[in-house]
Scaffold this motif. Structure first.
Motif, mmCIF file in Angstrom:
data_model
loop_
_atom_site.group_PDB
_atom_site.id
_atom_site.type_symbol
_atom_site.label_atom_id
_atom_site.label_comp_id
_atom_site.label_asym_id
_atom_site.label_seq_id
_atom_site.Cartn_x
_atom_site.Cartn_y
_atom_site.Cartn_z
ATOM 1 N N GLU A 64 7.397 -0.894 -1.867
ATOM 2 C CA GLU A 64 7.086 -0.924 -0.442
ATOM 3 C C GLU A 64 5.665 -0.439 -0.184
ATOM 4 O OE1 GLU A 64 11.712 -0.091 0.924
ATOM 5 O OE2 GLU A 64 10.127 1.118 1.811
ATOM 6 N N LEU A 65 5.278 0.577 -0.923
ATOM 7 C CA LEU A 65 3.907 1.072 -0.774
ATOM 8 C C LEU A 65 2.907 0.014 -1.225
ATOM 9 C CD1 LEU A 65 4.368 4.726 -2.047
ATOM 10 C CD2 LEU A 65 3.678 4.024 0.252
ATOM 11 N N GLU A 66 3.307 -0.709 -2.263
ATOM 12 C CA GLU A 66 2.441 -1.770 -2.756
ATOM 13 C C GLU A 66 2.333 -2.870 -1.696
ATOM 14 O OE1 GLU A 66 4.041 -3.765 -6.102
ATOM 15 O OE2 GLU A 66 2.203 -4.913 -6.499
ATOM 16 N N GLU A 67 3.476 -3.213 -1.148
ATOM 17 C CA GLU A 67 3.507 -4.291 -0.157
ATOM 18 C C GLU A 67 2.683 -3.951 1.080
ATOM 19 O OE1 GLU A 67 6.806 -7.002 2.190
ATOM 20 O OE2 GLU A 67 7.472 -5.309 0.971
ATOM 21 N N SER A 68 2.661 -2.680 1.419
ATOM 22 C CA SER A 68 1.889 -2.330 2.602
ATOM 23 C C SER A 68 0.432 -2.046 2.259
ATOM 24 C CB SER A 68 2.525 -1.148 3.329
ATOM 25 O OG SER A 68 2.701 -0.059 2.473
ATOM 26 N N GLY A 69 0.095 -2.217 1.002
ATOM 27 C CA GLY A 69 -1.313 -2.157 0.639
ATOM 28 C C GLY A 69 -1.877 -0.772 0.395
ATOM 29 N N LEU A 70 -0.999 0.209 0.294
ATOM 30 C CA LEU A 70 -1.491 1.566 0.103
ATOM 31 C C LEU A 70 -1.633 1.926 -1.370
ATOM 32 C CD1 LEU A 70 0.652 3.432 2.787
ATOM 33 C CD2 LEU A 70 -1.707 2.652 2.969
ATOM 34 N N ARG A 82 3.366 -0.761 -19.977
ATOM 35 C CA ARG A 82 2.528 0.258 -19.348
ATOM 36 C C ARG A 82 2.197 -0.224 -17.948
ATOM 37 N NH1 ARG A 82 -0.808 4.137 -21.140
ATOM 38 N NH2 ARG A 82 -2.437 4.818 -19.703
ATOM 39 N N VAL A 83 2.618 0.545 -16.953
ATOM 40 C CA VAL A 83 2.381 0.176 -15.566
ATOM 41 C C VAL A 83 1.738 1.360 -14.869
ATOM 42 C CG1 VAL A 83 3.438 -0.538 -13.402
ATOM 43 C CG2 VAL A 83 4.353 -1.378 -15.551
ATOM 44 N N GLU A 84 0.629 1.090 -14.248
ATOM 45 C CA GLU A 84 -0.083 2.175 -13.589
ATOM 46 C C GLU A 84 -0.090 2.021 -12.083
ATOM 47 O OE1 GLU A 84 -3.221 3.708 -16.986
ATOM 48 O OE2 GLU A 84 -3.949 2.645 -15.220
ATOM 49 N N TYR A 85 0.208 3.126 -11.419
ATOM 50 C CA TYR A 85 0.182 3.139 -9.963
ATOM 51 C C TYR A 85 -1.017 3.936 -9.486
ATOM 52 C CZ TYR A 85 4.761 1.093 -10.136
ATOM 53 O OH TYR A 85 5.797 0.230 -10.369
ATOM 54 N N LYS A 86 -1.668 3.377 -8.522
ATOM 55 C CA LYS A 86 -2.932 3.959 -8.083
ATOM 56 C C LYS A 86 -3.109 3.719 -6.594
ATOM 57 C CE LYS A 86 -7.815 3.597 -9.169
ATOM 58 N NZ LYS A 86 -8.873 2.603 -9.395
ATOM 59 N N MET A 87 -3.761 4.618 -5.933
ATOM 60 C CA MET A 87 -4.043 4.402 -4.520
ATOM 61 C C MET A 87 -5.113 3.330 -4.352
ATOM 62 S SD MET A 87 -4.115 7.750 -2.236
ATOM 63 C CE MET A 87 -2.636 8.254 -1.397
ATOM 64 N N THR A 88 -4.898 2.483 -3.397
ATOM 65 C CA THR A 88 -5.933 1.502 -3.075
ATOM 66 C C THR A 88 -6.977 2.183 -2.194
ATOM 67 O OG1 THR A 88 -4.792 0.869 -1.062
ATOM 68 C CG2 THR A 88 -4.242 -0.368 -3.047
ATOM 69 N N PRO A 89 -8.084 1.503 -1.931
ATOM 70 C CA PRO A 89 -9.054 2.062 -0.974
ATOM 71 C C PRO A 89 -8.396 2.359 0.361
ATOM 72 C CG PRO A 89 -10.033 0.215 -2.148
ATOM 73 C CD PRO A 89 -8.598 0.286 -2.599
ATOM 74 N N LEU A 90 -7.524 1.459 0.807
ATOM 75 C CA LEU A 90 -6.813 1.727 2.060
ATOM 76 C C LEU A 90 -5.967 2.983 1.940
ATOM 77 C CD1 LEU A 90 -5.916 0.844 4.912
ATOM 78 C CD2 LEU A 90 -4.063 -0.408 3.812
ATOM 79 N N GLY B 119 8.152 -12.873 18.581
ATOM 80 C CA GLY B 119 9.222 -11.934 18.367
ATOM 81 C C GLY B 119 8.577 -10.690 17.808
ATOM 82 N N PHE B 120 9.254 -10.034 16.917
ATOM 83 C CA PHE B 120 8.694 -8.772 16.464
ATOM 84 C C PHE B 120 8.500 -8.731 14.965
ATOM 85 C CE2 PHE B 120 10.789 -7.936 20.456
ATOM 86 C CZ PHE B 120 9.753 -7.354 21.143
ATOM 87 N N GLU B 121 8.513 -9.893 14.349
ATOM 88 C CA GLU B 121 8.513 -9.880 12.900
ATOM 89 C C GLU B 121 7.163 -9.601 12.261
ATOM 90 O OE1 GLU B 121 11.129 -12.969 10.803
ATOM 91 O OE2 GLU B 121 11.665 -12.908 12.914
ATOM 92 N N ALA B 122 7.194 -8.642 11.390
ATOM 93 C CA ALA B 122 6.057 -8.389 10.508
ATOM 94 C C ALA B 122 4.720 -8.435 11.214
ATOM 95 C CB ALA B 122 6.066 -9.411 9.372
ATOM 96 N N CYS B 123 4.648 -7.799 12.352
ATOM 97 C CA CYS B 123 3.372 -7.834 13.048
ATOM 98 C C CYS B 123 2.500 -6.648 12.707
ATOM 99 C CB CYS B 123 3.582 -7.941 14.537
ATOM 100 S SG CYS B 123 4.752 -6.771 15.174
ATOM 101 N N ALA B 124 3.017 -5.763 11.882
ATOM 102 C CA ALA B 124 2.195 -4.631 11.483
ATOM 103 C C ALA B 124 1.487 -4.934 10.179
ATOM 104 C CB ALA B 124 3.056 -3.389 11.306
ATOM 105 N N THR B 125 0.205 -4.874 10.218
ATOM 106 C CA THR B 125 -0.565 -5.119 9.016
ATOM 107 C C THR B 125 -1.650 -4.070 8.905
ATOM 108 O OG1 THR B 125 -0.356 -7.397 9.702
ATOM 109 C CG2 THR B 125 -1.557 -6.974 7.680
ATOM 110 N N ALA B 126 -1.845 -3.639 7.711
ATOM 111 C CA ALA B 126 -2.945 -2.698 7.509
ATOM 112 C C ALA B 126 -4.126 -3.456 6.937
ATOM 113 C CB ALA B 126 -2.526 -1.587 6.581
ATOM 114 N N LEU B 127 -5.270 -3.126 7.400
ATOM 115 C CA LEU B 127 -6.468 -3.812 6.961
ATOM 116 C C LEU B 127 -7.154 -3.007 5.870
ATOM 117 C CD1 LEU B 127 -7.484 -6.465 8.325
ATOM 118 C CD2 LEU B 127 -9.450 -5.102 9.032
ATOM 119 N N GLN B 128 -7.502 -3.679 4.802
ATOM 120 C CA GLN B 128 -8.263 -3.003 3.751
ATOM 121 C C GLN B 128 -9.625 -2.626 4.299
ATOM 122 O OE1 GLN B 128 -6.912 -2.491 0.696
ATOM 123 N NE2 GLN B 128 -5.027 -3.506 1.293
ATOM 124 N N SER B 129 -10.046 -1.456 3.948
ATOM 125 C CA SER B 129 -11.331 -1.019 4.511
ATOM 126 C C SER B 129 -12.478 -1.376 3.579
ATOM 127 C CB SER B 129 -11.320 0.484 4.727
ATOM 128 O OG SER B 129 -10.876 1.125 3.566
#
Lengths: 129, 129
Positions: A64-70, A82-90, B119-129
């Motif tokens: 979920e964190l990946e999907e939201s781009g964090l 080997r799988v690495e998790y890392k914070m994105t710039p966002l 509707g209300f689907e998936a309207c939240a998006t985070a923008l990469q900075s």
DNA sequence: ATCGACAGTATCCTTTTTGGTACTACGTAC
DNA sequence: GTACGTAGTACCAAAAAGGATACTGTCGAT
């Protein structure tokens, strides 16, 4: 409008607070982000830092964190995997928020000795910074 | 100051980040606090500010906020009933946290207008900075 | 030959959370 | 005499979240 919280941002007109919270919603995302804030971690490294979370839950939260781009997930095609998790710039832009959350928790939330003696200190110790 | 200790002992996962998040957990607490941060509000005033929340949910969230000591509830024994919700001193210590959450949301969370109108689907998006 | 580390899936089940609708009592205004 | 505003409850159903357990495949070490 019975949708999961993560998709409900439009329901909070003019409230960016819930918007941000929706990204942190999930039982372990806060801790996970806190740990990743301090550096890249492999799946089982993270697991060891969170002894109370099951494999399934950890995977779910990470996806979920990946999907939201964090958080980014990098798979190295080797054996053993080997799988690495890392914070994105966002993700790193969330640092001030996480630090604010941690600061408040440390100042206003008290941990009972029983809880500490039941194996939760692994999380607590890593939180110094 | 009334400490929400009982609740914490039960729910505290051992991490100050999660500890703080546990206070904000609940679908509407973030918005509620955001509004109460700007001043005392009566029950139906709050309701009007949150058109999507049901009466039952609003009551529930408010009671939880009260129980954790962040919000106070004052009943005036008049007819028609008058109940005022207000941030406690402890609640106001959360201000920096809420502001951090709000700032991040404003900067990084966007809701696409098309998705919103559909509707209300998936309207939240985070923008990469 | 067997074991454990790695990074997960799959399946099932229980708990928690949220939503929907209807209902209360009281007083005032129309 | 009917509706409206006030601040809620009660009850039931749906949905989402979380937990327990078992299983995958390859490799290197014992």
């Amino acid at each position: 409008m019975s949708l999961p919280r993560a998709k409900l941002v439009k329901n909070f007109p003019g409230c960016p607070v819930e918007a941000t919270l929706s990204f942190l919603d999930g039982k372990w995302k806060g801790v996970i982000l806190f740990h990743l804030m301090q550096g890249t971690l492999r799946f089982n490294e993270l697991r060891r830092k969170l002894p109370a979370v099951t494999q399934r839950m950890l995977t779910k939260q990470l996806r979920e964190l990946e999907e939201s781009g964090l958080v980014s997930r990098t798979v190295y095609p080797v054996v053993p995997p080997r799988v690495e998790y890392k914070m994105t710039p966002l993700g790193t832009t969330l640092k001030p928020v996480i630090l604010a959350l941690a600061a408040w928790g440390e100042e206003h939330v008290f941990c009972s000795p029983e809880a500490a003696s039941e194996g939760f200190e692994a999380c607590a110790t890593a939180l110094q910074s």
